[in-house]
Design a protein around this motif. Sequence first.
Motif, short mmCIF file in Angstrom:
data_model
loop_
_atom_site.label_atom_id
_atom_site.label_comp_id
_atom_site.label_asym_id
_atom_site.label_seq_id
_atom_site.Cartn_x
_atom_site.Cartn_y
_atom_site.Cartn_z
N GLY A 255 0.79 -1.23 0.00
CA GLY A 255 0.00 0.00 0.00
C GLY A 255 0.82 1.28 0.00
N ARG A 256 2.14 1.16 -0.10
CA ARG A 256 2.97 2.36 -0.16
C ARG A 256 3.73 2.40 -1.49
NH1 ARG A 256 3.19 5.23 4.37
NH2 ARG A 256 2.74 4.25 6.37
N VAL A 257 4.03 3.63 -1.92
CA VAL A 257 4.78 3.81 -3.16
C VAL A 257 6.26 4.00 -2.83
CG1 VAL A 257 5.10 5.28 -5.19
CG2 VAL A 257 2.79 4.82 -4.34
N LEU A 280 -2.46 6.56 -15.37
CA LEU A 280 -1.77 6.57 -14.08
C LEU A 280 -1.61 5.19 -13.48
CD1 LEU A 280 -3.11 9.65 -12.07
CD2 LEU A 280 -0.73 9.14 -12.68
N ASP A 281 -2.62 4.36 -13.61
CA ASP A 281 -2.61 3.06 -12.91
C ASP A 281 -3.36 2.04 -13.77
OD1 ASP A 281 -3.00 0.86 -11.30
OD2 ASP A 281 -3.66 2.01 -9.55
N PRO A 282 -2.65 1.06 -14.35
CA PRO A 282 -3.32 0.08 -15.23
C PRO A 282 -4.31 -0.80 -14.49
CG PRO A 282 -1.04 -0.55 -14.84
CD PRO A 282 -1.20 0.83 -14.27
N LEU A 283 -4.21 -0.86 -13.18
CA LEU A 283 -5.19 -1.65 -12.43
C LEU A 283 -6.50 -0.89 -12.25
CD1 LEU A 283 -2.93 -3.19 -9.62
CD2 LEU A 283 -3.56 -4.15 -11.86
N ALA A 284 -6.45 0.44 -12.36
CA ALA A 284 -7.64 1.25 -12.12
C ALA A 284 -8.20 1.86 -13.40
CB ALA A 284 -7.31 2.37 -11.13
N PHE A 285 -7.33 2.17 -14.34
CA PHE A 285 -7.78 2.85 -15.56
C PHE A 285 -7.44 1.98 -16.78
CE2 PHE A 285 -6.85 6.36 -12.49
CZ PHE A 285 -8.16 6.74 -12.28
N ARG A 286 -6.71 2.52 -17.72
CA ARG A 286 -6.42 1.75 -18.93
C ARG A 286 -5.45 0.61 -18.62
NH1 ARG A 286 -5.63 5.26 -24.33
NH2 ARG A 286 -4.58 3.30 -24.81
N PRO A 287 -5.89 -0.62 -18.85
CA PRO A 287 -5.01 -1.76 -18.51
C PRO A 287 -3.78 -1.87 -19.40
CG PRO A 287 -7.03 -2.50 -19.60
CD PRO A 287 -7.21 -1.05 -19.35
N ASP A 288 -3.80 -1.17 -20.56
CA ASP A 288 -2.66 -1.26 -21.46
C ASP A 288 -1.61 -0.18 -21.20
OD1 ASP A 288 -4.33 0.79 -22.24
OD2 ASP A 288 -3.95 0.52 -24.40
N LEU A 291 2.74 3.64 -18.67
CA LEU A 291 3.31 4.90 -18.19
C LEU A 291 3.18 5.09 -16.68
CD1 LEU A 291 1.96 7.30 -20.99
CD2 LEU A 291 4.18 6.15 -20.85
N GLY A 292 2.16 4.50 -16.09
CA GLY A 292 1.94 4.70 -14.66
C GLY A 292 2.50 3.54 -13.84
N LEU A 293 1.88 3.29 -12.68
CA LEU A 293 2.35 2.17 -11.88
C LEU A 293 1.14 1.46 -11.26
CD1 LEU A 293 3.75 3.25 -8.45
CD2 LEU A 293 2.87 4.91 -10.07
N PRO A 294 1.12 0.15 -11.33
CA PRO A 294 0.00 -0.62 -10.78
C PRO A 294 -0.13 -0.42 -9.26
CG PRO A 294 1.38 -1.98 -12.21
CD PRO A 294 2.12 -0.70 -11.98
N GLY A 295 -1.34 -0.17 -8.81
CA GLY A 295 -1.59 -0.03 -7.37
C GLY A 295 -1.54 1.39 -6.86
N LEU A 296 -1.26 2.37 -7.72
CA LEU A 296 -1.14 3.76 -7.26
C LEU A 296 -2.43 4.27 -6.66
CD1 LEU A 296 0.28 6.47 -6.99
CD2 LEU A 296 -0.32 6.96 -9.37
N ILE A 297 -3.55 3.99 -7.31
CA ILE A 297 -4.82 4.54 -6.82
C ILE A 297 -5.18 3.91 -5.47
CG2 ILE A 297 -7.27 4.83 -7.33
CD1 ILE A 297 -5.28 6.49 -9.03
#
Length: 490
Positions: A255-257, A280-288, A291-297
């Motif tokens: 849960g930490r970045v 920002l986060d492929p787990l929350a927004f566009r899965p492809d 550029l972002g990082l999984p788990g950020l949201i």
Amino acid sequence: MAGIKAFDEMTSAPDGVRAPYRDVAQWLADTPAATLEAKRSEVDQFYRRQGITFGAYGATDGHETTIPFDIIPRVIAHDEWQYLERGLTQRVRALNAFLTDAYGERQICRAGVIPERQLLLNAEFVPLAQDLDLPGGVHCHIAGIDIVRVGERDFFVLEDNVRTPSGVSYVLENREVMMRLAPELFASMGVLPVANYTEELLATLRSVSFSDDAEPNVVLLTPGPYNSAYFEHAFLADEMGIELVEGTDLFVDEGRVYMRTPRGPQRVDVIYRRIDDAFLDPLAFRPDSLLGLPGLIGALRSRRVNVVNAIGNGVADDKSTYVYVPDMIRFYLGEEPILQNVPTHRGDRPDDLKFILDHLPELVVKEVHGSGGKGMLVGPTSSKAEIEEFRAHLVAHPYDYIAQPTLALSTCPTFVNQGVAPRHVDLRPFVLSGKEITIVPGGLTRVALKDGSLVVNSSQGGGTKDTWVLGPNGQHGQQVPLQSQSQSQS
């Protein structure tokens, strides 16, 4: 536009030159055209040597170029700036209150001020931002508010930019250039400084950390060197002394970045992101998204990292929401707006749509989700074929458009190939919101370099100017009180 004379910020005075510009006018009179041309060439070489470039999206060859810089400064009198500063502060306070409410109880909808469908059906509304509890209730930490001027006392807000507004690096670089090119003129006019912007920006970012650390760790997240604003990302990170990172430099654990470093993982408290929500986060927004990082949201919603600007801000600066900002000011602050909106017609209102279609050759029509001068029709300068093409878009998708009168934007003296000539300008001041609101005097003046053009966007061939706000003891302050100032003080 034919037959409409624009307000010229230097020459619209009974005696020929407005007071704030008298020294600039004298400097221009004393400086031969050949010298101005030499200075312009010197500036262009400086920008290329420093790598101050941008790459326009859609460029077929992917090359980068410099944004043209005009060597004649724009001047704003001290009392004019004070008026703008009060209006900008008020507007950003209301936008922050709106975003807290929009992703909270939506009291403004219950009160009937804004239809709830305006929020929930808006493509920029992000359900994952619902009930986000952010430090100080601040969602738009960095706002770029576009201002236009049409008269001695008449300023309007053209757009609010509260997602990832860009351009501030040019404010700082333009000032450095002008201080080299015209040091005597600069020193004589009592111009307020802008050099403290990155210091104020870092203080703002640190002030909105969830952490109690005295110096929370801040990083700037960039999409990478192929982004059109990459120079600005690198410039700001360097000036603030923080790390410039890409998504692969970060990871989420429990849960930490954290940031990967040669010394091992380093916790990150605040991310100044220059990436759109969707990536920002492929787990929350566009899965492809890479550029972002999984788990950020998830880390954000656990209050273990803050993301600046907040996710979901697009619902506030969407052009269809813009028309409600004066009502937001009245609802949340109980005040009358200091800065006025440009009168705006909405395509989703039948009466407005009829008016728009009947007056297309006279109006500026914009896509509600468009930016950078794209998806826009400037009726008076468009061909009949372009107008009819846009009419078809409007009829097919009226909800996607707004329309505004074609304003005669003010002009400033600009050095072009034909010599010194008036060109239309706008202004983007940058408003920082953390524990307090701060605004560095001035902002980015964008100038339409083509004679008669009203499109100032750099992606459409516009240039920039240094903006000189005169200090309280600066020479030649504005002599006529602004009408709106007098009203706001009463």
